[in-house]
Write an enzyme that holds these catalytic residues in place. Structure first.
Site, mmCIF file in Angstrom:
data_model
loop_
_atom_site.group_PDB
_atom_site.id
_atom_site.type_symbol
_atom_site.label_atom_id
_atom_site.label_comp_id
_atom_site.label_asym_id
_atom_site.label_seq_id
_atom_site.Cartn_x
_atom_site.Cartn_y
_atom_site.Cartn_z
ATOM 1 N N CYS A 136 -53.933 -49.695 -18.320
ATOM 2 C CA CYS A 136 -53.634 -49.118 -17.020
ATOM 3 C C CYS A 136 -52.859 -47.666 -17.347
ATOM 4 O O CYS A 136 -51.845 -47.544 -17.964
ATOM 5 C CB CYS A 136 -52.774 -49.743 -15.922
ATOM 6 S SG CYS A 136 -52.904 -48.843 -14.610
ATOM 7 N N LYS A 170 -58.941 -56.352 -21.423
ATOM 8 C CA LYS A 170 -59.582 -55.169 -20.786
ATOM 9 C C LYS A 170 -59.019 -54.010 -21.524
ATOM 10 O O LYS A 170 -57.764 -53.656 -21.420
ATOM 11 C CB LYS A 170 -59.460 -55.268 -19.131
ATOM 12 C CG LYS A 170 -59.860 -53.983 -18.507
ATOM 13 C CD LYS A 170 -59.799 -54.271 -16.957
ATOM 14 C CE LYS A 170 -60.491 -52.960 -16.288
ATOM 15 N NZ LYS A 170 -60.367 -53.016 -14.844
ATOM 16 N N ASN A 197 -61.618 -49.736 -18.689
ATOM 17 C CA ASN A 197 -60.652 -49.156 -17.344
ATOM 18 C C ASN A 197 -60.899 -47.696 -17.165
ATOM 19 O O ASN A 197 -61.789 -47.194 -17.878
ATOM 20 C CB ASN A 197 -59.165 -49.389 -17.816
ATOM 21 C CG ASN A 197 -58.389 -49.533 -16.452
ATOM 22 O OD1 ASN A 197 -58.565 -48.807 -15.592
ATOM 23 N ND2 ASN A 197 -57.627 -50.715 -16.637
ATOM 24 N N GLY A 249 -68.840 -47.056 -13.303
ATOM 25 C CA GLY A 249 -69.767 -46.536 -12.490
ATOM 26 C C GLY A 249 -71.114 -47.268 -12.083
ATOM 27 O O GLY A 249 -71.917 -46.600 -11.686
ATOM 28 N N GLY A 270 -66.822 -51.690 -9.436
ATOM 29 C CA GLY A 270 -65.670 -51.152 -9.044
ATOM 30 C C GLY A 270 -65.720 -50.211 -7.866
ATOM 31 O O GLY A 270 -65.773 -50.594 -6.818
HETATM 32 C C1 LIG Z 1 -57.946 -47.487 -6.692
HETATM 33 C C2 LIG Z 1 -58.582 -48.074 -7.992
HETATM 34 C C3 LIG Z 1 -57.500 -49.293 -8.439
HETATM 35 C C4 LIG Z 1 -57.530 -49.781 -9.570
HETATM 36 N N1 LIG Z 1 -56.769 -50.751 -9.772
HETATM 37 C C5 LIG Z 1 -56.806 -51.535 -11.105
HETATM 38 C C6 LIG Z 1 -56.028 -52.723 -11.412
HETATM 39 O O1 LIG Z 1 -55.053 -52.900 -10.773
HETATM 40 N N2 LIG Z 1 -56.358 -53.348 -12.590
HETATM 41 C C7 LIG Z 1 -57.138 -52.766 -13.398
HETATM 42 O O2 LIG Z 1 -57.356 -53.552 -14.646
HETATM 43 N N3 LIG Z 1 -58.159 -51.797 -13.339
HETATM 44 C C8 LIG Z 1 -57.874 -51.428 -12.199
HETATM 45 N N4 LIG Z 1 -58.822 -50.382 -11.595
HETATM 46 C C9 LIG Z 1 -59.885 -50.067 -12.516
HETATM 47 C C10 LIG Z 1 -61.279 -50.832 -12.193
HETATM 48 O O3 LIG Z 1 -60.885 -52.089 -12.227
HETATM 49 C C11 LIG Z 1 -62.401 -50.203 -13.105
HETATM 50 O O4 LIG Z 1 -62.230 -50.771 -14.373
HETATM 51 C C12 LIG Z 1 -62.697 -48.791 -13.276
HETATM 52 O O5 LIG Z 1 -62.459 -48.245 -11.902
HETATM 53 C C13 LIG Z 1 -63.964 -48.450 -13.854
HETATM 54 O O6 LIG Z 1 -65.018 -49.198 -13.082
HETATM 55 P P1 LIG Z 1 -65.943 -48.365 -11.719
HETATM 56 O O7 LIG Z 1 -66.274 -46.962 -12.259
HETATM 57 O O8 LIG Z 1 -67.003 -49.090 -11.396
HETATM 58 O O9 LIG Z 1 -64.542 -48.105 -10.724
HETATM 59 C C14 LIG Z 1 -58.924 -49.476 -10.524
HETATM 60 C C15 LIG Z 1 -59.744 -48.617 -10.028
HETATM 61 C C16 LIG Z 1 -59.667 -47.776 -8.746
HETATM 62 C C17 LIG Z 1 -60.624 -47.111 -8.585
#
Ligand SMILES: Cc1cc2nc3c(=O)[nH]c(=O)nc-3n(C[C@H](O)[C@H](O)[C@H](O)COP(=O)(O)O)c2cc1C
Length: 308
Positions: A136, A170, A197, A249, A270
């Site tokens: 994170c 992760k 992430n 994405g 996500g």
């Molecule tokens: C608002 C928000 C909160 C997130 N919170 C977490 C979290 O608590 N733990 C985690 O491992 N990833 C968290 N992520 C990351 C997502 O799980 C993911 O790895 C990342 O957004 C990339 O995927 P995406 O482009 O499909 O969103 C968060 C992402 C967003 C946008």
């Protein structure tokens, strides 16, 4: 070639974890399931990853904590959550009733905190696997286990030793050599790797001469990061033997198929959940035909089949 897409098997294996299909939803983008259950038939998902939990409750970062950007969004939520005890009492029974694999995401500031959290969850009912959030970008004050191979291996090994669940590690894309970190997580005993992430970024109000986010920096997600995530899946697939979960994405069936052929056995959706809450259902509807188009009778047949 299968005569029709009904003949395609969707189940996948992530180390010791079996999922009914490769479509899961990413931590932090699906709440604890309740918020989406009216919109999505959660039981159809391969799995659900609730928001990361920590030992103690955390308030997260100061607002504003999200902002839209070109092709994506930035967030600096900072692991806002009610802590493990509240999760076990209030969220887990509901999650466990949803009829899908529950993969609980945990984060700690120290190796011991990860180990303690994992062993606390050993006694809880309804968990299929743990995902170690080693990545994170929004939390300061702790060691970033996702950027140091030796520490990454130690934390995965520590959890592995005391934990009865399959473990997904992760990783963060914000490193020079993702392959070293991935190999370290594999050496520590991870069943699978979740890649990736968010990418560290920022947004600026030039007229106010101020950063937009209260925390200044945030994590970039959404379509803007898909090429980075694909590149990482490609590099890591060539370097480890354990299965990979592609994240970054993903918003369409084409995105999913790109990750599968590049080397991911499953995916997490996500940011797309925010602007299209039923995206996971649309992708599930389209998956058998997309696999059949490649002449495949199972997901495994297409994983990592990218030519040059
Ligand atoms: C608002 C928000 C909160 C997130 N919170 C977490 C979290 O608590 N733990 C985690 O491992 N990833 C968290 N992520 C990351 C997502 O799980 C993911 O790895 C990342 O957004 C990339 O995927 P995406 O482009 O499909 O969103 C968060 C992402 C967003 C946008």
């Amino acid at each position: 070639m299968p005569s029709n897409s009904a003949d395609v098997h969707l189940d996948v294996q992530l180390g010791r974890l079996r999922l009914a299909n490769p479509i899961t939803v990413a931590s932090g983008t699906f709440g604890y399931g309740r918020e989406m259950a009216g919109l999505v038939d959660v039981s159809r998902l391969g799995g659900i990853l609730p928001k990361t939990i920590t030992q103690q409750p955390r308030a997260g970062n100061p607002p504003p904590r999200t902002v839209e950007t070109t092709g994506g969004m930035l967030n600096s939520i900072g692991l806002d959550n009610d802590g493990v005890e509240e999760f076990i009492q209030r969220q887990l029974p509901y999650l466990a009733s949803l009829g899908t694999a529950v993969i609980v995401s945990i984060a700690g500031k120290t190796r011991e905190e990860y180990v303690r959290l994992a062993s606390r969850l050993n006694d809880a009912a309804g968990i299929s696997a743990l995902e170690l959030n080693l990545s994170c970008p929004n939390v300061t004050g702790g060691v970033d286990f996702g950027t140091n191979p030796a520490m990454c291996e130690q934390v995965v090994r520590g959890v592995r030793e005391g934990c009865r669940y399959p473990i997904l590690a992760k990783l963060t894309p914000n490193v020079t050599s993702i392959v070293e970190i991935a190999r370290a997580a594999e050496a520590g005993g991870a069943d699978a790797l979740s890649l990736v992430n968010t990418c560290l970024g920022m947004a600026v109000h030039w007229r106010k001469r101020r950063p937009v986010l209260g925390n200044v920096l945030g994590g970039l997600s959404g379509p803007a990061i898909k090429p980075i995530a694909l590149r990482i899946v490609y590099q890591v697939a060539a370097a480890v033997r354990i299965p990979l979960v592609g994240i970054g994405g993903i918003a369409t069936i084409d995105d999913v198929m790109e990750f599968l052929v590049t080397g991911a056995t499953a995916v997490q959706i996500g940011t797309a959940n925010f602007y299209n809450p039923t995206v996971s259902m649309q992708i599930l509807d389209a998956l058998p035909a997309a696999l059949a188009e490649l002449g495949a009778t199972s997901v495994a047949e297409v994983v990592g089949t990218l030519g040059k």
